[in-house]
Write a protein that holds these residues in place. Structure first.
Motif, PDB file in Angstrom:
ATOM      1  N   VAL A 120     -13.201  -3.661  -3.734  1.00 20.45           N
ATOM      2  CA  VAL A 120     -14.046  -4.588  -3.585  1.00 20.45           C
ATOM      3  C   VAL A 120     -15.035  -3.995  -2.253  1.00 20.45           C
ATOM      4  O   VAL A 120     -16.366  -4.388  -2.512  1.00 20.45           O
ATOM      5  CB  VAL A 120     -13.313  -5.906  -2.854  1.00 20.45           C
ATOM      6  CG1 VAL A 120     -14.533  -6.768  -2.114  1.00 20.45           C
ATOM      7  CG2 VAL A 120     -12.416  -6.497  -3.728  1.00 20.45           C
ATOM      8  N   GLN A 121     -14.581  -3.375  -1.426  1.00 20.15           N
ATOM      9  CA  GLN A 121     -15.380  -2.627  -0.322  1.00 20.15           C
ATOM     10  C   GLN A 121     -16.298  -1.725  -0.847  1.00 20.15           C
ATOM     11  O   GLN A 121     -17.599  -1.552  -0.718  1.00 20.15           O
ATOM     12  CB  GLN A 121     -14.546  -1.854   0.500  1.00 20.15           C
ATOM     13  CG  GLN A 121     -15.232  -1.523   1.852  1.00 20.15           C
ATOM     14  CD  GLN A 121     -14.238  -0.985   2.880  1.00 20.15           C
ATOM     15  OE1 GLN A 121     -13.156  -1.088   2.858  1.00 20.15           O
ATOM     16  NE2 GLN A 121     -15.149  -0.490   3.756  1.00 20.15           N
TER      17      GLN A 121
ATOM     18  N   LEU B  65      -6.280 -11.661  -1.872  1.00 15.27           N
ATOM     19  CA  LEU B  65      -6.528 -10.587  -0.532  1.00 15.27           C
ATOM     20  C   LEU B  65      -6.524 -11.287   0.561  1.00 15.27           C
ATOM     21  O   LEU B  65      -6.495 -10.542   1.708  1.00 15.27           O
ATOM     22  CB  LEU B  65      -7.822  -9.554  -0.819  1.00 15.27           C
ATOM     23  CG  LEU B  65      -7.732  -9.089  -2.139  1.00 15.27           C
ATOM     24  CD1 LEU B  65      -8.992  -7.869  -2.157  1.00 15.27           C
ATOM     25  CD2 LEU B  65      -6.613  -7.774  -2.233  1.00 15.27           C
TER      26      LEU B  65
ATOM     27  N   GLN C 286      -6.180  -2.680   1.642  1.00 16.77           N
ATOM     28  CA  GLN C 286      -5.999  -3.236   0.358  1.00 16.77           C
ATOM     29  C   GLN C 286      -7.608  -3.569   0.170  1.00 16.77           C
ATOM     30  O   GLN C 286      -8.604  -3.560   0.764  1.00 16.77           O
ATOM     31  CB  GLN C 286      -5.385  -4.697   0.450  1.00 16.77           C
ATOM     32  CG  GLN C 286      -5.879  -5.516   1.615  1.00 16.77           C
ATOM     33  CD  GLN C 286      -5.256  -7.032   1.660  1.00 16.77           C
ATOM     34  OE1 GLN C 286      -4.194  -7.096   1.332  1.00 16.77           O
ATOM     35  NE2 GLN C 286      -6.194  -8.015   1.496  1.00 16.77           N
ATOM     36  N   GLY C 287      -7.948  -3.938  -1.163  1.00 16.59           N
ATOM     37  CA  GLY C 287      -9.399  -4.244  -1.464  1.00 16.59           C
ATOM     38  C   GLY C 287     -10.351  -3.051  -1.478  1.00 16.59           C
ATOM     39  O   GLY C 287     -11.585  -3.266  -1.344  1.00 16.59           O
ATOM     40  N   ALA C 288     -10.104  -1.920  -1.740  1.00 18.65           N
ATOM     41  CA  ALA C 288     -10.730  -0.646  -1.600  1.00 18.65           C
ATOM     42  C   ALA C 288     -11.811  -0.928  -2.837  1.00 18.65           C
ATOM     43  O   ALA C 288     -12.928  -0.492  -2.447  1.00 18.65           O
ATOM     44  CB  ALA C 288     -10.022   0.648  -1.579  1.00 18.65           C
TER      45      ALA C 288
ATOM     46  N   PHE D 286      -9.390  -7.385   5.523  1.00 15.05           N
ATOM     47  CA  PHE D 286      -8.563  -7.218   4.176  1.00 15.05           C
ATOM     48  C   PHE D 286      -9.516  -7.044   3.098  1.00 15.05           C
ATOM     49  O   PHE D 286      -8.987  -7.166   1.862  1.00 15.05           O
ATOM     50  CB  PHE D 286      -7.742  -8.410   4.207  1.00 15.05           C
ATOM     51  CG  PHE D 286      -6.946  -8.594   5.714  1.00 15.05           C
ATOM     52  CD1 PHE D 286      -5.929  -7.550   5.986  1.00 15.05           C
ATOM     53  CD2 PHE D 286      -7.323  -9.765   6.293  1.00 15.05           C
ATOM     54  CE1 PHE D 286      -5.359  -7.812   7.101  1.00 15.05           C
ATOM     55  CE2 PHE D 286      -6.376  -9.692   7.682  1.00 15.05           C
ATOM     56  CZ  PHE D 286      -5.555  -8.880   7.949  1.00 15.05           C
ATOM     57  N   ASN D 287     -10.700  -6.814   3.041  1.00 14.19           N
ATOM     58  CA  ASN D 287     -11.692  -6.931   1.833  1.00 14.19           C
ATOM     59  C   ASN D 287     -11.419  -7.930   1.069  1.00 14.19           C
ATOM     60  O   ASN D 287     -11.754  -8.088  -0.162  1.00 14.19           O
ATOM     61  CB  ASN D 287     -11.395  -5.332   1.147  1.00 14.19           C
ATOM     62  CG  ASN D 287     -11.739  -4.316   2.065  1.00 14.19           C
ATOM     63  OD1 ASN D 287     -12.826  -4.396   2.718  1.00 14.19           O
ATOM     64  ND2 ASN D 287     -10.990  -3.434   2.009  1.00 14.19           N
TER      65      ASN D 287
ATOM     66  N   LYS E 254       0.732  -1.077   0.195  1.00 17.59           N
ATOM     67  CA  LYS E 254       0.037   0.017  -0.088  1.00 17.59           C
ATOM     68  C   LYS E 254       0.897   1.181   0.156  1.00 17.59           C
ATOM     69  O   LYS E 254       0.630   2.272  -0.649  1.00 17.59           O
ATOM     70  CB  LYS E 254      -0.932   0.045   1.244  1.00 17.59           C
ATOM     71  CG  LYS E 254      -1.933   1.268   1.054  1.00 17.59           C
ATOM     72  CD  LYS E 254      -2.534   1.424   2.340  1.00 17.59           C
ATOM     73  CE  LYS E 254      -3.448   2.634   2.499  1.00 17.59           C
ATOM     74  NZ  LYS E 254      -4.024   3.123   3.579  1.00 17.59           N
TER      75      LYS E 254
ATOM     76  N   ARG F 195     -10.714   4.115  -4.442  1.00 21.50           N
ATOM     77  CA  ARG F 195     -10.308   5.074  -3.643  1.00 21.50           C
ATOM     78  C   ARG F 195     -10.905   6.551  -3.767  1.00 21.50           C
ATOM     79  O   ARG F 195     -10.311   7.535  -3.678  1.00 21.50           O
ATOM     80  CB  ARG F 195      -8.551   4.916  -3.488  1.00 21.50           C
ATOM     81  CG  ARG F 195      -8.045   3.482  -3.169  1.00 21.50           C
ATOM     82  CD  ARG F 195      -6.603   3.743  -2.992  1.00 21.50           C
ATOM     83  NE  ARG F 195      -6.111   2.153  -2.481  1.00 21.50           N
ATOM     84  CZ  ARG F 195      -6.240   1.625  -1.345  1.00 21.50           C
ATOM     85  NH1 ARG F 195      -6.735   2.399  -0.390  1.00 21.50           N
ATOM     86  NH2 ARG F 195      -5.843   0.697  -1.243  1.00 21.50           N
TER      87      ARG F 195
ATOM     88  N   ASP G  36      -9.277   4.587   2.282  1.00 19.42           N
ATOM     89  CA  ASP G  36      -8.005   4.288   2.851  1.00 19.42           C
ATOM     90  C   ASP G  36      -7.594   2.855   3.371  1.00 19.42           C
ATOM     91  O   ASP G  36      -6.491   2.742   3.888  1.00 19.42           O
ATOM     92  CB  ASP G  36      -7.723   5.233   3.921  1.00 19.42           C
ATOM     93  CG  ASP G  36      -7.726   6.755   3.843  1.00 19.42           C
ATOM     94  OD1 ASP G  36      -7.181   7.116   2.647  1.00 19.42           O
ATOM     95  OD2 ASP G  36      -8.661   7.650   4.519  1.00 19.42           O
ATOM     96  N   ALA G  37      -8.405   2.024   2.924  1.00 20.14           N
ATOM     97  CA  ALA G  37      -8.261   0.563   3.140  1.00 20.14           C
ATOM     98  C   ALA G  37      -6.843   0.154   2.773  1.00 20.14           C
ATOM     99  O   ALA G  37      -6.258   0.571   1.695  1.00 20.14           O
ATOM    100  CB  ALA G  37      -9.150  -0.378   2.586  1.00 20.14           C
TER     101      ALA G  37
END
Lengths: 301, 283, 118
Positions: free
Chosen positions: C52-53, B98, C48-50, B82-83, A150, C22, C45-46
């Protein structure tokens, strides 16, 4: 705007020294150091005017000892061995090892006493510095931290933003060694990857793996054989490997003992010893790379 | 004694030190096992040419959602930090790359709709090079989760009193996993600002993990004393010094052993072993 | 019909955010009522996987259409599974994007066009 990422697979082949030389040879590009584990590019660019921002990412579990009933459910459920059991005054007490904690929150969710907090964790910093050759976006992860992918993504985004703002036509990225998470984050969507290798069997082995990774993400690559005269036979073998794979070799840089002196002086080799054969080879390579960048297909995204 | 060979910076000569030390330990009549923990770029085998058993896949559990049992309550997606799970109105999707394998989703699912499957991270092979026990892990290309593979590499060691762990570069999760549980960290550096800057990070990591450490200076150049000055300041012992020569660089580049090529280097490694034996006796 | 447009600010006058996962904001537009509702992007600001969310948020909002700049492979898969149609390469203000969609000037995305991020 184009983005050139310097990678190697194997560490210590000269990524950062080559990046610094290209920065000195180029004109007005934006620089990014994506080796956020062990960033070095700033050491030879004369950085000043640092603006550092904390890098906050993920969470770390913290057990409130006063509310903990010592049931051990957290230790039973944690898959990362991050719950330490310690005997204090004849009682077993549980504590989270912040380095081992993955930030998954399983213990927080399942604690029957609700005794585990889950604050955000600051795991490093990132910032923009001025250098002799333009803006440098760099960052550092705290020792023992995770989440480097990230932070790498953030550094690249900030570098592209800075390049857009400054009207720069190139972002030059110094990447990390290996083929794991931070490397993947460094190369996805780049216009061109420069693989810096050296004539040794380990470097050749690792070159094959990083080339596979670049192919996996459909990023075009060119190769630079650094310290090529330390083993001319293996340099030829690497060139042969590249020919078979259809990868252009854009430079063969001879070993120069002054490279260490240049680093100690805090400058790139092309500035420290502009007349040296290595500096001439770097300058010729830069022209080839510019040509490769001009013809690189526009990536998506 | 478990010795981790680490560095911060890549390419300082970790693998060179690890393999030459392993050979020196073995030649002293001690039983030794070398683990190549640099699973992203494993190179120790190039120097030792070990006979290896079959490559055994190493996997980590990931969730599989049975959409017939799933009532889309969303608890699995909510607990996943971790989505890796998307709970959608008519379907629940898993994104295996992920997933961190924390097990939260299958523990929390009220319908028992989530079972576990294996996601292969890489392979581990065990074997030997002469009397040296040998394990290496190889990460699959494109895979990004490294620590469980390193963990498995280390877990293959059975009973050898001397274990040498060739660690990956850097100071984040893969390096931490390689160093964890080591009795001593041998930090390899070179007399350059890059080498020293990253050595300092490695020292901080070793000290943060409560692992005592000593330094090996590789590619030493007469008259360049920046490593000595740093070590004096930080109260760190320099346990061995390997000079830079074009001949030694050529030997290493072909996968040769420096202790076979140069008597002075062999003596330096013997002395390094003596120092480590002394440290073990005092511990 | 409800649309979500990714936005750099909370208002319909703000520019479209080219990022999906994002993006600073997701603005929900109800075509029938002609109203805009601003949704904070909780996952921007995740680690990872922003994407997906964000896809879950869009699906839960009842929107059937997404207007954005780029859409990565994971978000594409999730939005597809939720039956949300994606129009990418959208530029200008949120208001202009809505007008372009009404005029039928936007092209539907049939495969991801964004870079996977780790």
């Amino acid at each position: 705007m184009k983005e050139l990422v310097v990678l190697s697979g194997k560490g210590g082949t000269g990524k950062t020294s080559v990046t610094a030389a290209l920065a000195a040879l180029g004109a007005g590009e934006v620089l990014a150091d994506c080796d956020v584990d062990a960033a070095n590019l700033h050491l030879v660019l004369g950085t000043h005017g640092e603006a550092a921002h904390p890098f906050v990412s993920g969470h770390t579990a913290v057990i409130r000892t006063d509310d903990c009933s010592d049931c051990g459910e957290c230790a039973r459920l944690c898959r990362f061995d991050a719950i330490l059991a310690e005997t204090v005054a004849g009682r077993i007490r549980f504590r989270v090892d912040p380095i081992a904690c993955e930030g998954c929150g399983v213990c927080v969710h399942f604690c029957p006493s609700g005794a585990i907090d889950f604050p955000s964790s600051t795991c490093g910093w990132w910032g923009t510095s001025r250098t002799r050759f333009g803006a440098l976006i760099h960052a550092a992860l705290d020792v023992g931290a995770e989440n480097s992918g990230k932070l790498v993504t953030l550094v690249r985004e900030q570098a592209r933003k800075a390049a857009t703002a400054a009207g720069a036509d190139l972002v030059l990225v110094d990447g990390p060694p290996g083929i794991g998470c931070p490397v993947t984050a460094s190369l996805t969507g780049a216009d061109l990857v420069l693989l810096v290798t050296e004539p040794s069997l380990p470097a050749l082995h690792d070159l094959g793996r990083i080339r596979e990774l670049a192919r996996h993400f459909a990023v075009p690559v060119v190769v630079c054989i650094n310290k090529c005269d330390l083993n001319p036979r293996l340099s030829d073998r690497i060139a042969e490997f590249c020919r078979d794979q259809g990868i252009p070799v854009v430079g063969r840089i001879p070993f120069d003992p002054l490279a260490g002196d240049a680093q100690i002086a805090g400058v790139s080799l092309v500035e420290f010893a502009p007349e040296s054969p290595a500096a001439a080879a770097l300058a010729a390579m830069w022209e080839d790379i510019r040509g490769a960048l001009a013809t690189a297909p526009q990536p998506k995204g | 004694m478990r010795i981790a060979v680490a560095s911060g910076k890549g390419g300082t000569g970790k693998t060179t030190v690890a393999v030459n030390l392993a050979v020196t330990v073995a030649r002293s009549g001690r039983q030794v096992h070398l683990c190549d923990c640099d699973v992203e770029e494993p190179n120790a085998a190039i120097y030792l040419d070990p006979q290896l058993g079959p490559a055994v896949p190493v996997s980590t559990p990931i969730p599989v959602v049975d959409n017939d049992l799933c009532n889309h309550c969303g608890q699995c997606a909510a607990i996943c930090e971790f989505n890796a799970i998307a709970c959608l109105p008519r379907q629940t999707l898993v994104f295996p790359d992920l997933c961190h394998s924390c097990s939260g989703c299958w523990l929390v699912c009220p319908e028992q709709a989530i079972t576990q499957a294996d996601r292969v991270l890489g392979e581990v092979s065990v074997g030997s090079a002469g009397s040296i026990g040998f394990t290496q892990g190889v990460l699959r290309i494109g895979e990004t989760v490294v620590p469980p593979l390193i963990h498995t590499v280390k877990a293959t060691v059975r009973g050898a009193p001397w274990v040498i762990l060739d660690a990956p570069p850097g100071t984040t999760c893969p390096a931490v996993e390689a160093l964890r549980g080591a009795d001593f960290a041998l930090l390899v550096t070179e007399p350059t600002p890059f080498g020293l800057h990253d050595l300092d990070l490695a020292v901080k990591l070793a000290r943060g993990l409560d692992i005592p450490c000593g330094i090996v200076e590789n590619r030493a150049i007469p008259g360049r004393d920046i490593v000595d000055r740093y070590c004096a300041e930080m109260d760190l012992p320099v346990l061995a010094r390997i000079p830079f020569t074009r001949d030694l660089a050529a030997v290493g580049s072909e996968g040769g052993l420096l202790v076979d090529a140069d008597a002075d280097v062999a003596a330096a490694f013997t002395q390094l072993l003596d120092e480590l034996v002394g440290l073990e006796a005092r511990a | 019909m409800k649309l979500v447009i990714t936005a750099q600010g909370p208002n319909p006058e703000d520019p479209v955010d080219p990022r999906f996962g994002r993006a600073a904001y997701h603005i929900l537009f109800d075509d029938k009522a002609g109203t805009f509702t601003t949704l904070e992007n909780q996952g921007k600001d995740a680690a990872q996987g922003a994407g997906v969310q964000a896809a879950q948020t869009i699906a839960a909002s009842g929107a059937e259409i997404l207007l954005t700049g780029h859409c990565g492979p994971k978000a594409f898969q999730a939005l597809n599974a939720a039956g949300v149609s994606i129009f990418s390469g959208v530029e200008g203000r949120v208001l202009d994007a809505v007008q372009a969609w009404r005029d039928g000037r936007l092209e539907e995305l049939n495969s991801p066009d964004g870079t996977p991020r780790h």
